[in-house]
Scaffold this active site. Sequence first.
Site, PDB file in Angstrom:
ATOM      1  N   ASP A 190       0.793  -1.239   0.000  1.00 41.54           N
ATOM      2  CA  ASP A 190       0.000   0.000   0.000  1.00 41.54           C
ATOM      3  C   ASP A 190       0.820   1.281   0.000  1.00 41.54           C
ATOM      4  O   ASP A 190       0.356   2.303   0.488  1.00 41.54           O
ATOM      5  CB  ASP A 190      -0.928   0.044   1.211  1.00 41.54           C
ATOM      6  CG  ASP A 190      -2.211  -0.711   0.968  1.00 41.54           C
ATOM      7  OD1 ASP A 190      -2.340  -1.332  -0.096  1.00 41.54           O
ATOM      8  OD2 ASP A 190      -3.080  -0.691   1.837  1.00 41.54           O
ATOM      9  N   ASP A 195      -7.093  -6.362  10.931  1.00 40.51           N
ATOM     10  CA  ASP A 195      -6.696  -5.222  10.106  1.00 40.51           C
ATOM     11  C   ASP A 195      -6.592  -3.939  10.924  1.00 40.51           C
ATOM     12  O   ASP A 195      -5.976  -2.966  10.477  1.00 40.51           O
ATOM     13  CB  ASP A 195      -7.728  -4.987   8.996  1.00 40.51           C
ATOM     14  CG  ASP A 195      -7.785  -6.120   8.005  1.00 40.51           C
ATOM     15  OD1 ASP A 195      -6.733  -6.696   7.703  1.00 40.51           O
ATOM     16  OD2 ASP A 195      -8.892  -6.442   7.529  1.00 40.51           O
TER      17      ASP A 195
END
Length: 602
Positions: free
Chosen positions: A316, A540
């Site tokens: 990311d 997460d």
Amino acid sequence: MNVWRRLSGRRRAVALAGASALVAGGLVTLPVTAAHAATQCDVTYTTNDWQGGFTANVTIRNVGDALSNWTLGFTFPNANQRLVQGWSARWSQSGRNVTAQNESWNGNLATGASTNIGFNGSWSGSNPKPTSFTVNGVACNGGTPPTSTPPTSTPPTSTPPTSTPPTSTPPTSTPPTSPPPPGTRVDNPYLNAQGYVNPEWKAKAESVTGGSRVSNTPTAVWIDRIAAIEGTDNSQSNGPMGIRDHLDEALEQDADYIQFVIYNLPGRDCAALASNGELQADELPKYKAEYIDPIAAIQGDPKYRNIRIINVIEVDSLPNLVTNTSGNAGGTVMCDTVKANGAYVQGVGYALAQLGAFSNVYNYVDAAHHGWIGWDSNFTPTAQILKEAATASGSTVNHVHGFIVNTANYSATIEPYVKITDSVNGQSVRQSDWIDWNQYNDEQSFAQAFRQELVGQGFPSGIGMLIDTSRNGWGGSERPTAAGPTTSVNAYVEGGRVDRRIHPGNWCNQSGAGLGERPKAAPASGIDAYVWIKPPGESDGSSSEIPNNDGKGFDRMCDPTYTGNDRNGNSMSGALADAPISGAWFPAQFAELMANAYPPLS
């Protein structure tokens, strides 16, 4: 147009590493007459060449008295050979003469000890190897070179260096017909190979009822902070394992490959909070010296040369520079900062150059997912920023073995009932609210198309793609079994899509998700493997703010009561309740992932 981002991160509380680097490839061992009794040495010099550039790996072995510091010297035979960037030593060049002085952590060399250093270089015309080396001004002759040959009174002979650099065949898409020798770079490191099973994740999986059905699945080890490099697992401690611990365990398992996630850029995860890292945006030197260099030193240890080490590079990161900077919906100051100061581009380039120098290491750079960069406005610019990073900080495209999509995300690998080419009553499915004019609707078609774009940007034609399928199965009773009604585009898409998220921009602990395809090599054209990079059951991010010492922030996208923002169409987050911080074990999620697995678990 909506653009999305996501992510998680796995953390461990552990302590810093320092070690020595590697050596791989064909070697030249150079005996010369000793000039001093106290200092005696052997030098092994190997290169990995490509047109106009090379990576050199050097092993210095002390066969004389113990040293507290050392300086290596040699002369390039060709005036057009240049030192570009080195590691594990302080490198310099004057004319053709090159010197490398020890760092503070590798200056002591006991009798019989070795250290490994290296550099990236450039050349034109030819790239011959140096013919002599000195340590502390004394010509190296040593005694026994670093082989099993017993010492004799006559120095061992060696093949003289040639004036033509060794050629390196670019990877092809055709797998070899017979297994290559261990340590030889292959086109697809997953093919006909046994993966490493992380015993820490295995134990967690088996702590949940039914977890033994998948606990022997290879998953990646996340190195998401400096302390995770060394770990604290030893005879006096039962703490987290470090890189060397995992590699040693991989040797015990007789594994062919092991997967690591390199994840600690300065200003990491600049568009979210749940996976913020320990390094500030201006700490690129620290990232290089205290994070990447020690990792390279361990991965380059010749002890591990027969294991295929697969690195997933900085999840990311680079796509954020395209979609989440000023001028984009949801642009952040941190993303602007790391774009302006080069922290992401230079950091990724440095990681690729150092880790990609070893013939048994395979770098796959994270390339986001279709629900983030599948639109025309993001697709090519993201490929271009990936190319920029791959040629920064001494790296070249040859240090990139491939790319990975859907890391730690939930996008379906294949949508069997909603194809992007479908239309309903003359209306393209791209006009539906779910697809929102995206050019792709699943990860496999996106990965295959993005691979072609990357080749068009200058990456080798043999690069392969990985798809993280650890949590994108979307099975269970909610999984559609046929296309939706044709009353409208939205009805057709909503009724037929297997990805059951509220919105494709939702990324945190998604309710209803399931385990996806089990890891598999070469499942489709251009795809090296389906892999489980995000270990299923690791959170997460926390569903509410949880104070911690790991730098983990609280992102509202992990809050099940959150009603959303521009980046997810102001939709509910779809996140599970009672989640721990990013990377922590979340047994309720793991149980749900198993229950909703597709293909189903037996």
